[in-house]
Design an enzyme around this catalytic site. Structure first.
Site, PDB file in Angstrom:
ATOM      1  N   LYS A   1       0.855  -1.183   0.000  1.00  0.00           N
ATOM      2  CA  LYS A   1       0.000   0.000   0.000  1.00  0.00           C
ATOM      3  C   LYS A   1       0.893   1.236   0.000  1.00  0.00           C
ATOM      4  O   LYS A   1       1.545   1.545   0.994  1.00  0.00           O
ATOM      5  CB  LYS A   1      -0.892   0.027   1.247  1.00  0.00           C
ATOM      6  CG  LYS A   1      -1.928   1.130   1.171  1.00  0.00           C
ATOM      7  CD  LYS A   1      -2.404   1.624   2.516  1.00  0.00           C
ATOM      8  CE  LYS A   1      -1.507   2.625   3.159  1.00  0.00           C
ATOM      9  NZ  LYS A   1      -1.340   3.888   2.415  1.00  0.00           N
TER      10      LYS A   1
ATOM     11  N   GLY B   1       7.732   4.975   7.628  1.00  0.00           N
ATOM     12  CA  GLY B   1       6.915   6.178   7.798  1.00  0.00           C
ATOM     13  C   GLY B   1       7.281   6.859   9.101  1.00  0.00           C
ATOM     14  O   GLY B   1       8.369   6.649   9.642  1.00  0.00           O
TER      15      GLY B   1
ATOM     16  N   THR C   1       7.345   8.068  13.078  1.00  0.00           N
ATOM     17  CA  THR C   1       7.410   7.342  14.352  1.00  0.00           C
ATOM     18  C   THR C   1       6.014   7.210  14.959  1.00  0.00           C
ATOM     19  O   THR C   1       5.646   6.146  15.481  1.00  0.00           O
ATOM     20  CB  THR C   1       8.376   8.053  15.316  1.00  0.00           C
ATOM     21  OG1 THR C   1       9.688   8.014  14.727  1.00  0.00           O
ATOM     22  CG2 THR C   1       8.436   7.387  16.670  1.00  0.00           C
TER      23      THR C   1
ATOM     24  N   GLU D   1      10.716   1.131   9.898  1.00  0.00           N
ATOM     25  CA  GLU D   1      11.737   2.134   9.548  1.00  0.00           C
ATOM     26  C   GLU D   1      11.072   3.479   9.751  1.00  0.00           C
ATOM     27  O   GLU D   1      10.247   3.901   8.940  1.00  0.00           O
ATOM     28  CB  GLU D   1      12.184   1.964   8.092  1.00  0.00           C
ATOM     29  CG  GLU D   1      12.890   0.647   7.796  1.00  0.00           C
ATOM     30  CD  GLU D   1      14.282   0.569   8.387  1.00  0.00           C
ATOM     31  OE1 GLU D   1      14.748   1.536   9.027  1.00  0.00           O
ATOM     32  OE2 GLU D   1      14.913  -0.491   8.225  1.00  0.00           O
TER      33      GLU D   1
ATOM     34  N   CYS E   1      14.582  10.335   5.451  1.00  0.00           N
ATOM     35  CA  CYS E   1      14.616   9.920   6.856  1.00  0.00           C
ATOM     36  C   CYS E   1      15.998  10.120   7.458  1.00  0.00           C
ATOM     37  O   CYS E   1      16.138  10.684   8.536  1.00  0.00           O
ATOM     38  CB  CYS E   1      14.180   8.466   6.964  1.00  0.00           C
ATOM     39  SG  CYS E   1      15.090   7.382   5.865  1.00  0.00           S
TER      40      CYS E   1
ATOM     41  N   GLU F   1      11.470  16.422  13.968  1.00  0.00           N
ATOM     42  CA  GLU F   1      11.961  16.141  12.616  1.00  0.00           C
ATOM     43  C   GLU F   1      11.294  17.110  11.643  1.00  0.00           C
ATOM     44  O   GLU F   1      10.093  17.018  11.394  1.00  0.00           O
ATOM     45  CB  GLU F   1      11.592  14.692  12.251  1.00  0.00           C
ATOM     46  CG  GLU F   1      12.120  14.286  10.904  1.00  0.00           C
ATOM     47  CD  GLU F   1      11.609  12.911  10.460  1.00  0.00           C
ATOM     48  OE1 GLU F   1      10.471  12.551  10.794  1.00  0.00           O
ATOM     49  OE2 GLU F   1      12.360  12.226   9.763  1.00  0.00           O
TER      50      GLU F   1
HETATM   51  P1  NAD Z   1       3.274   8.477   7.582  1.00  0.00           P
HETATM   52  O1  NAD Z   1       3.573   7.721   8.831  1.00  0.00           O
HETATM   53  O2  NAD Z   1       2.311   9.592   7.638  1.00  0.00           O
HETATM   54  O3  NAD Z   1       2.704   7.490   6.462  1.00  0.00           O
HETATM   55  C1  NAD Z   1       3.406   6.344   6.049  1.00  0.00           C
HETATM   56  C2  NAD Z   1       2.421   5.351   5.468  1.00  0.00           C
HETATM   57  O4  NAD Z   1       1.569   4.876   6.511  1.00  0.00           O
HETATM   58  C3  NAD Z   1       1.503   5.896   4.378  1.00  0.00           C
HETATM   59  O5  NAD Z   1       1.348   4.916   3.377  1.00  0.00           O
HETATM   60  C4  NAD Z   1       0.209   6.114   5.122  1.00  0.00           C
HETATM   61  O6  NAD Z   1      -0.932   6.088   4.288  1.00  0.00           O
HETATM   62  C5  NAD Z   1       0.212   4.933   6.076  1.00  0.00           C
HETATM   63  N1  NAD Z   1      -0.629   5.079   7.261  1.00  0.00           N
HETATM   64  C6  NAD Z   1      -1.100   6.213   7.827  1.00  0.00           C
HETATM   65  N2  NAD Z   1      -1.821   5.910   8.920  1.00  0.00           N
HETATM   66  C7  NAD Z   1      -1.804   4.568   9.054  1.00  0.00           C
HETATM   67  C8  NAD Z   1      -2.356   3.655  10.000  1.00  0.00           C
HETATM   68  N3  NAD Z   1      -3.087   4.067  11.031  1.00  0.00           N
HETATM   69  N4  NAD Z   1      -2.118   2.339   9.836  1.00  0.00           N
HETATM   70  C9  NAD Z   1      -1.362   1.884   8.812  1.00  0.00           C
HETATM   71  N5  NAD Z   1      -0.826   2.709   7.873  1.00  0.00           N
HETATM   72  C10 NAD Z   1      -1.038   4.035   8.001  1.00  0.00           C
HETATM   73  O7  NAD Z   1       4.686   8.924   7.017  1.00  0.00           O
HETATM   74  P2  NAD Z   1       4.979   9.871   5.759  1.00  0.00           P
HETATM   75  O8  NAD Z   1       4.615  11.271   6.147  1.00  0.00           O
HETATM   76  O9  NAD Z   1       4.403   9.277   4.536  1.00  0.00           O
HETATM   77  O10 NAD Z   1       6.570   9.743   5.629  1.00  0.00           O
HETATM   78  C11 NAD Z   1       7.452  10.578   6.289  1.00  0.00           C
HETATM   79  C12 NAD Z   1       8.054   9.889   7.505  1.00  0.00           C
HETATM   80  O11 NAD Z   1       8.653   8.653   7.116  1.00  0.00           O
HETATM   81  C13 NAD Z   1       9.165  10.676   8.146  1.00  0.00           C
HETATM   82  O12 NAD Z   1       9.024  10.641   9.551  1.00  0.00           O
HETATM   83  C14 NAD Z   1      10.428   9.934   7.742  1.00  0.00           C
HETATM   84  O13 NAD Z   1      11.513  10.116   8.594  1.00  0.00           O
HETATM   85  C15 NAD Z   1       9.940   8.536   7.706  1.00  0.00           C
HETATM   86  N6  NAD Z   1      10.805   7.712   6.862  1.00  0.00           N
HETATM   87  C16 NAD Z   1      11.622   6.794   7.471  1.00  0.00           C
HETATM   88  C17 NAD Z   1      12.498   6.035   6.705  1.00  0.00           C
HETATM   89  C18 NAD Z   1      13.427   5.026   7.335  1.00  0.00           C
HETATM   90  O14 NAD Z   1      13.985   4.205   6.617  1.00  0.00           O
HETATM   91  N7  NAD Z   1      13.609   5.034   8.632  1.00  0.00           N
HETATM   92  C19 NAD Z   1      12.529   6.218   5.324  1.00  0.00           C
HETATM   93  C20 NAD Z   1      11.675   7.159   4.742  1.00  0.00           C
HETATM   94  C21 NAD Z   1      10.803   7.893   5.539  1.00  0.00           C
END
Ligand code: NAD
Length: 470
Positions: free
Chosen positions: A170, A221, A223, A243, A277, A374
């Site tokens: 997804k 995504g 934290t 991650e 990230c 962040e």
């Molecule tokens: P996010 O947590 O808002 O969303 C990530 C994903 O989770 C999306 O597909 C979203 O639709 C889904 N999602 C949202 N709510 C959910 C729920 N309740 N249950 C299951 N899935 C759900 O993150 P974002 O804004 O898309 O990405 C940015 C963040 O990702 C930043 O904090 C960044 O640091 C982190 N990130 C981490 C890494 C790593 O490898 N550690 C890599 C890239 C991004």
């Protein structure tokens, strides 16, 4: 305009409802995205389950070959995929941008094809034989963010397939198109049901995490969402790779010759406009050298072209969405109000697109949001320190720990300090460099588990001990 569809059980699936994916640089519609649902997710999981016995039962060599075919098909469509990434996500084609992202998918897929998880014999003698054997965990649910949509999808899917799992992915609702196309292409060379894609928001994601027929979730995504995934996954005792967010610190040791390091320092902070990230998000500089580093770095930053990522000259694109633009702008405003000095940038760009200028914030302090949280955008706070021990302690004071870096003339000295940082990867005189054979993951609030190499493969398996008496 190209039509995009979900892929479920090898079939293209269109939906009654669609929504427009817009180019963050121009506001123009890139394409209509089919809207997934929990019902479609359930269908996809059923298909992935049905495909599992044949795929997990195929030989290791056959799966390696299949991944090489996947790498070839991605390679044949590199330009198309790279353009899609720029148009839905915003990052520049050039520099460490969309071309690098699409090319990285090919490289990571080929390296993953070449990995093997061999059985390990820990005893073989007169008493008996004990062998550690790894089995595919089952159906994997992959949930990806919007910042590196194609590369992160690749990081999730390829190791899962390599060890014999089937996958439902997804993507983020902001950047679904490149993933829809990737999965469509992969289905051209893989058996039906092995990899499926369903779009959707938190509702679909949440169903995925709670789904009884999904054995493992790999989530990249924030934290906050990751903690929710862990809570929701508890009912079915989901295996998890998380991650999550980072707030990486970089420390410039005293008396460092800074000019030769400026380019690496720049990309460490501003790769993908800071929406990475493991980007450098807090820079600590010794007080004796502080003004020199601020001036030289700001001069470098001010010259970098920001614009539409499709333009040849652009190195940094817009932010991907308005939410992120508002967040970065508000953090910089808060820092300014608390007495920080904005040396470059710091004011929203007028006109279409979610543009914010590259911004250097001097005289930043630990209590500012731009430092504590962040920012995930093109604004770097520079903080002053007197003792290296204090800089390390301040770097370690947050509850996240993805990456960190130390910058110095002596790489050995820098490495000694770097290993005192509490994070999954530490870099010296660079920040954010990844290698497909170097396990990558966070400590503390930055996540659980690692990706890449055989350590990454193991995350998609369960361990079975075979204990034979002689
Ligand atoms: P996010 O947590 O808002 O969303 C990530 C994903 O989770 C999306 O597909 C979203 O639709 C889904 N999602 C949202 N709510 C959910 C729920 N309740 N249950 C299951 N899935 C759900 O993150 P974002 O804004 O898309 O990405 C940015 C963040 O990702 C930043 O904090 C960044 O640091 C982190 N990130 C981490 C890494 C790593 O490898 N550690 C890599 C890239 C991004």
């Amino acid at each position: 305009m190209k039509q995009f569809s979900l892929t479920i059980g090898g079939r293209s699936v269109t939906t009654n409802r669609t929504y427009d994916v817009k180019n963050p640089a121009t506001g123009e519609i890139v394409a209509a995205c089919p809207e997934g649902s929990v019902e479609l997710l359930d269908q996809a999981v059923k298909e992935a389950r049905e495909a599992l016995p044949a795929w997990s039962g195929s030989s290791d060599a056959d799966r390696a070959q299949a991944l090489l075919r996947v790498a070839d098909v991605i390679e044949r469509h590199l330009t198309e995929l790279s353009h899609l990434v720029t148009r839905e996500q915003g990052k520049a084609q050039n520099g460490p941008g969309a071309n690098l992202e699409a090319g990285g998918c090919v490289a990571w897929t080929r390296v993953t094809a070449g990995l093997t998880l061999a059985d390990e014999t820990i005893q073989d003698d007169a008493q008996g034989r004990v062998v550690l054997h790894r089995k595919p965990v089952g159906v994997v649910g992959s949930i990806t963010p919007w910042n590196w949509p194609l590369l992160i999808a690749t990081w999730h899917i390829m190791p899962a397939l390599r060890v014999g799992c089937t996958v439902v992915i997804k993507p983020s609702p902001y950047t679904p198109l490149s993933t829809l196309r990737l999965i469509e292409l992969m289905n051209g060379v893989l058996p039906p049901g092995v990899v499926n894609v369903v779009t959707g928001d938190a509702e679909v994601g949440s169903r995925m995490v709670g789904h009884p027929d999904i054995a493992k979730i790999v989530f990249t995504g924030s934290t906050a969402t990751g903690k929710g995934v862990m809570r929701r996954g508890a009912d079915t005792l989901k295996r998890l790779t998380l991650e999550l967010g980072g707030n990486d610190a970089g420390i410039v040791l005293p008396n460092t010759t800074i000019t030769p390091l400026l380019e690496k320092l720049f990309w460490g902070c501003f790769i993908n406009g800071g929406q990475t990230c493991a980007a450098l998000k807090r820079l600590y500089v010794h007080e004796d050298q502080y003004e020199e580093v601020v001036a030289k770095f700001s001069e470098y930053v001010a010259k970098i072209p920001v614009g539409n990522g499709m333009d040849e000259a652009t190195l940094i694109g817009p932010l991907t969405n308005e939410m992120q633009l508002d967040k970065v702008a508000s953090y910089v405003d808060e820092a300014r109000a608390r007495g920080a000095r904005i040396v470059v940038g710091g004011k929203r760009t007028e006109g279409p697109g979610f543009f914010y200028p590259l911004t250097v914030v001097a005289d930043a302090t630990d209590d500012m949001l731009l430092v504590k949280e962040e920012q995930f955008g093109p604004a770097i706070p520079i903080l002053k320190y007197r003792r290296i021990e204090d800089a390390i302690a301040r770097a370690n004071s947050l509850d996240v720990g993805l990456g960190g870096s130390v910058w110095a003339d002596s790489a050995e000295e820098a490495a000694r300090w770097a290993t005192q940082l509490e994070c999954g990867t530490v870099w010296v005189n660079q920040h954010g460099a990844l290698h497909p054979l170097a396990p990558f993951g966070g400590v503390k609030g930055s996540g659980l588990g690692v990706e890449f190499n055989v350590d990454g493969l193991r995350e998609y398996t369960t361990l079975q001990v075979l204990n034979v008496a002689n």
